[in-house]
Design a protein around this motif. Structure first.
Motif, PDB file in Angstrom:
ATOM      1  N   ALA A  86      15.735  -4.391  48.843  1.00 43.93           N
ATOM      2  CA  ALA A  86      16.250  -3.972  50.381  1.00 43.93           C
ATOM      3  C   ALA A  86      16.121  -2.611  50.523  1.00 43.93           C
ATOM      4  O   ALA A  86      15.932  -2.055  51.533  1.00 43.93           O
ATOM      5  N   GLY A  87      16.644  -1.667  49.136  1.00 41.97           N
ATOM      6  CA  GLY A  87      16.426  -0.209  49.362  1.00 41.97           C
ATOM      7  C   GLY A  87      15.045   0.341  49.614  1.00 41.97           C
ATOM      8  O   GLY A  87      14.839   1.138  50.362  1.00 41.97           O
ATOM      9  N   ALA A  88      14.200  -0.484  48.936  1.00 40.87           N
ATOM     10  CA  ALA A  88      12.801  -0.404  49.280  1.00 40.87           C
ATOM     11  C   ALA A  88      12.260  -0.458  50.575  1.00 40.87           C
ATOM     12  O   ALA A  88      11.478   0.316  50.897  1.00 40.87           O
ATOM     13  N   TYR A  89      12.672  -1.475  51.146  1.00 48.45           N
ATOM     14  CA  TYR A  89      12.319  -1.914  52.649  1.00 48.45           C
ATOM     15  C   TYR A  89      12.764  -0.860  53.430  1.00 48.45           C
ATOM     16  O   TYR A  89      12.094  -0.389  54.411  1.00 48.45           O
ATOM     17  N   ALA A  90      14.053  -0.571  53.298  1.00 47.28           N
ATOM     18  CA  ALA A  90      14.769   0.508  54.122  1.00 47.28           C
ATOM     19  C   ALA A  90      14.090   1.870  54.080  1.00 47.28           C
ATOM     20  O   ALA A  90      14.050   2.548  55.229  1.00 47.28           O
ATOM     21  N   THR A  91      13.750   1.878  53.127  1.00 45.08           N
ATOM     22  CA  THR A  91      12.910   3.267  52.597  1.00 45.08           C
ATOM     23  C   THR A  91      11.730   3.333  53.536  1.00 45.08           C
ATOM     24  O   THR A  91      11.271   4.526  54.047  1.00 45.08           O
ATOM     25  N   ILE A  92      10.752   2.363  53.306  1.00 43.80           N
ATOM     26  CA  ILE A  92       9.651   2.451  53.861  1.00 43.80           C
ATOM     27  C   ILE A  92       9.887   2.644  55.504  1.00 43.80           C
ATOM     28  O   ILE A  92       9.102   3.030  56.185  1.00 43.80           O
ATOM     29  N   LYS A  93      10.685   1.666  55.737  1.00 45.59           N
ATOM     30  CA  LYS A  93      10.969   1.520  57.524  1.00 45.59           C
ATOM     31  C   LYS A  93      11.787   2.550  57.901  1.00 45.59           C
ATOM     32  O   LYS A  93      12.172   2.860  59.074  1.00 45.59           O
ATOM     33  N   GLU A  94      12.212   3.658  57.123  1.00 48.63           N
ATOM     34  CA  GLU A  94      13.170   4.835  57.394  1.00 48.63           C
ATOM     35  C   GLU A  94      14.260   4.335  58.180  1.00 48.63           C
ATOM     36  O   GLU A  94      14.615   4.721  59.353  1.00 48.63           O
ATOM     37  N   LEU A  95      15.074   3.330  57.597  1.00 46.44           N
ATOM     38  CA  LEU A  95      16.182   2.762  58.265  1.00 46.44           C
ATOM     39  C   LEU A  95      17.578   3.382  57.700  1.00 46.44           C
ATOM     40  O   LEU A  95      17.311   4.302  56.977  1.00 46.44           O
ATOM     41  N   ASP A  96      18.636   3.252  58.358  1.00 41.70           N
ATOM     42  CA  ASP A  96      19.813   4.069  58.206  1.00 41.70           C
ATOM     43  C   ASP A  96      20.281   3.767  56.656  1.00 41.70           C
ATOM     44  O   ASP A  96      19.814   2.865  56.190  1.00 41.70           O
ATOM     45  N   TYR A  97      21.132   4.743  56.209  1.00 46.71           N
ATOM     46  CA  TYR A  97      21.549   4.473  54.743  1.00 46.71           C
ATOM     47  C   TYR A  97      22.298   3.445  54.528  1.00 46.71           C
ATOM     48  O   TYR A  97      22.609   3.001  53.315  1.00 46.71           O
ATOM     49  N   THR A  98      23.075   2.458  55.423  1.00 43.43           N
ATOM     50  CA  THR A  98      23.573   1.566  55.380  1.00 43.43           C
ATOM     51  C   THR A  98      22.650   0.232  55.268  1.00 43.43           C
ATOM     52  O   THR A  98      23.397  -0.691  54.690  1.00 43.43           O
ATOM     53  N   ALA A  99      21.390   0.420  55.480  1.00 43.30           N
ATOM     54  CA  ALA A  99      20.779  -0.821  55.649  1.00 43.30           C
ATOM     55  C   ALA A  99      20.474  -1.372  54.383  1.00 43.30           C
ATOM     56  O   ALA A  99      20.445  -2.614  54.473  1.00 43.30           O
ATOM     57  N   PRO A 100      20.268  -0.728  53.290  1.00 42.88           N
ATOM     58  CA  PRO A 100      19.936  -1.612  51.815  1.00 42.88           C
ATOM     59  C   PRO A 100      21.187  -2.471  51.675  1.00 42.88           C
ATOM     60  O   PRO A 100      20.852  -3.676  51.041  1.00 42.88           O
ATOM     61  N   VAL A 101      22.268  -2.143  51.785  1.00 41.58           N
ATOM     62  CA  VAL A 101      23.362  -3.077  51.520  1.00 41.58           C
ATOM     63  C   VAL A 101      23.476  -4.098  52.508  1.00 41.58           C
ATOM     64  O   VAL A 101      23.868  -5.109  52.213  1.00 41.58           O
ATOM     65  N   LEU A 102      23.369  -3.932  53.691  1.00 38.16           N
ATOM     66  CA  LEU A 102      23.463  -4.714  54.890  1.00 38.16           C
ATOM     67  C   LEU A 102      22.320  -5.975  54.748  1.00 38.16           C
ATOM     68  O   LEU A 102      22.578  -7.091  54.705  1.00 38.16           O
ATOM     69  N   ILE A 103      21.079  -5.476  54.273  1.00 43.96           N
ATOM     70  CA  ILE A 103      20.028  -6.399  54.201  1.00 43.96           C
ATOM     71  C   ILE A 103      20.356  -7.414  52.860  1.00 43.96           C
ATOM     72  O   ILE A 103      19.849  -8.638  53.049  1.00 43.96           O
ATOM     73  N   SER A 104      20.951  -6.786  51.955  1.00 43.02           N
ATOM     74  CA  SER A 104      20.950  -7.495  50.721  1.00 43.02           C
ATOM     75  C   SER A 104      22.301  -8.305  50.786  1.00 43.02           C
ATOM     76  O   SER A 104      22.491  -9.380  50.228  1.00 43.02           O
ATOM     77  N   PHE A 105      23.637  -7.640  51.106  1.00 42.63           N
ATOM     78  CA  PHE A 105      24.747  -8.368  50.898  1.00 42.63           C
ATOM     79  C   PHE A 105      24.922  -9.265  51.945  1.00 42.63           C
ATOM     80  O   PHE A 105      25.825 -10.112  51.570  1.00 42.63           O
ATOM     81  N   ILE A 106      24.517  -9.358  53.137  1.00 41.85           N
ATOM     82  CA  ILE A 106      24.728 -10.506  54.058  1.00 41.85           C
ATOM     83  C   ILE A 106      24.398 -11.512  53.701  1.00 41.85           C
ATOM     84  O   ILE A 106      25.095 -12.734  53.724  1.00 41.85           O
ATOM     85  N   PRO A 107      23.014 -11.906  53.095  1.00 41.44           N
ATOM     86  CA  PRO A 107      22.585 -13.216  52.335  1.00 41.44           C
ATOM     87  C   PRO A 107      23.507 -13.527  51.251  1.00 41.44           C
ATOM     88  O   PRO A 107      23.673 -14.681  50.919  1.00 41.44           O
ATOM     89  N   ILE A 108      23.745 -12.595  50.453  1.00 40.28           N
ATOM     90  CA  ILE A 108      24.508 -13.111  49.268  1.00 40.28           C
ATOM     91  C   ILE A 108      26.062 -13.100  49.678  1.00 40.28           C
ATOM     92  O   ILE A 108      26.555 -14.287  48.905  1.00 40.28           O
TER      93      ILE A 108
END
Length: 257
Positions: free
Chosen positions: A33-55
């Motif tokens: 999720a962090g790698a994807y957020a970095t590539i897409k230049e998303l907000d700093y909260t994006a890695p947690v949201l992308i990974s933690f919601i499915p978890i």
């Protein structure tokens, strides 16, 4: 009449391997999720949201399907012995100390977002580390469960580097998380109730996100004070658990893990 004996679950047969699998899957999810957020230049909260919601969804489905909510410590607050409520007082002190930083101006939408975000983090991290991982390792010993779950909890914060956090902040946060993990693990051993831990985790993170400290980017001061409080808190909890007249509440259901 033959008696059927059910086979023990994989986590009971191989607790260490089960914990390794849980931690690796979590790290892979957050890293991806962090790698994807970095590539897409998303907000700093994006890695947690992308990974933690499915978890979070997986945890809810799993605990419901297996009927393990109570075994993970999701019990009525009335189950906590009255005398044991005193052991939550240091957590309140920590929240007060965090509030000394002051709060920045935020919009209603930002507050609502951070409430959702911090509730998500509190639920997932407490359920994983003070729920699944700690209780799985109880098959080894309480010491192994407390120490290992706390170390894994702190190591996971290395992934904050993916959100752009500098190295010094991350190192301090790892130490902070380690001591915090020990305190919360000892507390759930003491009272066998995960709900106060989730509420504390939620309020702790919410205060930090709304704090002026985030704008000033300072990492010392109150954080070091809180680490000192946590160390003293751990000593207090250890002493109470070693008291022969006090029976840890988690032992009452340790056979269920």
């Amino acid at each position: 009449m033959s008696i059927q004996i059910s086979n023990p679950s994989f986590s009971k047969r191989r607790p260490v391997l089960a914990v390794i699998i849980i931690e690796v899957l979590l790290l892979l999810a957050v890293f991806a999720a962090g790698a994807y957020a970095t590539i897409k230049e998303l907000d700093y909260t994006a890695p947690v949201l992308i990974s933690f919601i499915p978890i979070a969804l997986v945890l809810i489905i799993y605990l419901t399907w297996k009927r393990k909510w109570s075994q993970m410590g999701f019990q009525s607050l009335r189950e906590i012995p009255k005398n044991n409520w005193l052991y939550y007082l240091p957590l309140v002190v920590i929240l007060v100390v965090l509030s000394f930083n002051g709060f920045r101006n935020v919009t209603v939408s930002e507050v609502l977002f951070f409430i959702f975000f911090t509730l998500l983090v509190g639920f997932v991290e407490e359920t994983l580390y003070r729920g699944l991982i700690l209780r799985t390792l109880l098959a080894k010993s309480v010491t192994a469960a407390v120490v290992t779950s706390s170390i894994l909890f702190s190591v996971t914060h290395l992934l904050n580097l993916l959100s752009g956090q500098n190295t010094n902040q991350t190192i301090l946060q790892i130490i902070y998380a380690l001591v915090m993990g020990v305190a919360l693990a000892l507390l759930i051993v003491k009272n066998n109730n995960i709900i106060p831990l989730i509420l504390f985790h939620f309020l702790h993170n919410l205060i930090q996100f709304l704090s002026i400290k985030n704008e000033k980017n300072s990492v010392l001061g109150y954080d070091i004070l809180i680490i000192v409080i946590l160390v003293m808190y751990c000593v207090w909890l250890l002493m109470s658990l070693k008291n022969r007249n006090v029976q840890p509440q988690i032992n009452k259901e340790s056979s269920l893990v």
